[in-house]
Design a protein around this motif. Structure first.
Motif, PDB file in Angstrom:
ATOM      1  N   ARG A   1      63.480  34.627  18.784  1.00 21.37           N
ATOM      2  CA  ARG A   1      63.800  33.279  18.309  1.00 21.37           C
ATOM      3  C   ARG A   1      63.949  33.209  16.790  1.00 21.37           C
ATOM      4  N   TYR A   2      63.554  34.276  16.099  1.00 27.30           N
ATOM      5  CA  TYR A   2      63.846  34.378  14.678  1.00 27.30           C
ATOM      6  C   TYR A   2      65.306  34.811  14.514  1.00 27.30           C
TER       7      TYR A   2
ATOM      8  N   GLU B   1      60.525  25.228  17.496  1.00 24.05           N
ATOM      9  CA  GLU B   1      60.263  24.325  16.376  1.00 24.05           C
ATOM     10  C   GLU B   1      58.859  23.738  16.443  1.00 24.05           C
ATOM     11  N   ARG B   2      58.283  23.692  17.634  1.00 24.77           N
ATOM     12  CA  ARG B   2      56.942  23.145  17.795  1.00 24.77           C
ATOM     13  C   ARG B   2      55.862  24.180  17.503  1.00 24.77           C
TER      14      ARG B   2
ATOM     15  N   ARG C   1      56.367  27.344  15.873  1.00 26.97           N
ATOM     16  CA  ARG C   1      56.672  28.398  14.911  1.00 26.97           C
ATOM     17  C   ARG C   1      55.472  28.799  14.051  1.00 26.97           C
TER      18      ARG C   1
END
Length: 268
Positions: free
Chosen positions: A241-242, A195-196, A198
């Protein structure tokens, strides 16, 4: 085993999905803590790099204080990617920060490691490569090592971490650079919360996917066998992570018998 060699070996093992037992962790921690530098070793090093007391004219503490490379006629340690630094600034900071990062990863909250970590964070805030805008020479590369260290040692320092990410993106395109620094940047991204980072991963997503889907890596030398599997895992760790690629999370690269090259299977 020498402390930095152990650090590289352990890093590569963990990046490639390795798991350490508590006994193994304790053994590594003991060996790394035993490598702390003495004041005499530090002073000899500072004389060699002409930085008495580790203070330059601006009061910056540019060189390590806790873990200083053994004296070896100026020979420099290599990065995880087998890059050989040109300067002692890059090499010696690499040595300290990679060892100290591993201490933080394997021994979170360990009093000895906390003391060393806090001292080093304080030092880095005095440096150009650690805390300021700096794309000059190997300060640019050293700033990336600071980024990876911060991700493990001080993840709560979001503004500081963002500053190192911004520093890379401001200066990376200023000149032609060897592939080492981009790969190391991607390693840093894979170890930071998605989230940091992306937006940063998004910028390279297609390139990473192309590597995994359409390319292979030679496995002819010791360098190839050491570095290439780690690089494939690093690419996987970014892409998986997608949500649409979560299915590759536990897959590992493989060597195809037909040509002896390293591949990754992206098929659903």
């Amino acid at each position: 085993m020498e402390a930095y060699e152990l650090t590289l070996k352990t890093n590569r093992f963990l990046i490639q999905d390795g798991t350490l037992t508590e006994k193994q962790k304790d053994h590594i921690l003991c060996q790394l803590l035993a490598a702390r530098s003495t004041p005499e070793e530090a002073e000899r090093f500072y004389r060699g790099v002409r930085c008495p007391g580790n203070r330059d004219r601006e009061g910056r503490r540019m060189y390590p204080e806790c873990f200083i490379p053994p004296y070896n006629q100026g020979k420099k340690v290599k990065t995880l990617m087998n890059q050989t630094p040109k300067t002692q600034l890059f090499s010696s900071n690499l040595y300290e920060l990679e060892i100290l990062r591993l201490l933080c990863v394997l021994g979170p909250g360990l009093p000895e490691a906390e003391e060393l970590k806090n001292r080093t964070l304080e030092r880095l805030k005095t440096t150009c490569f650690g805390f300021q805008d700096d794309g000059v020479g190997e300060c640019f590369d050293t700033a990336l090592v600071v980024l990876r260290f911060l991700a493990a040692a001080a993840p709560e320092e979001e503004a500081w971490i963002q500053g190192r990410l911004d520093n890379f993106n401001r200066h990376y395109g200023e000149k032609k650079r060897p592939w080492f620094c981009l790969w190391y940047y991607w390693l840093c991204l894979s170890e930071l919360p998605f989230e940091r980072v992306r937006p940063q991963v998004d910028a390279y997503k297609d390139v990473m996917l192309n590597w995994l889907e359409n390319k292979s890596m030679v496995m002819h030398s010791e360098h190839d066998a050491t570095v290439h599997p780690m690089l494939m895992h690093m690419l996987r760790d970014n892409v998986c992570r997608y949500p649409e690629y979560a299915y590759i999370k536990d897959r590992r690269p493989y060597v195809r018998e037909k040509d002896g090259r390293l591949y990754f299977d992206m098929r659903c």
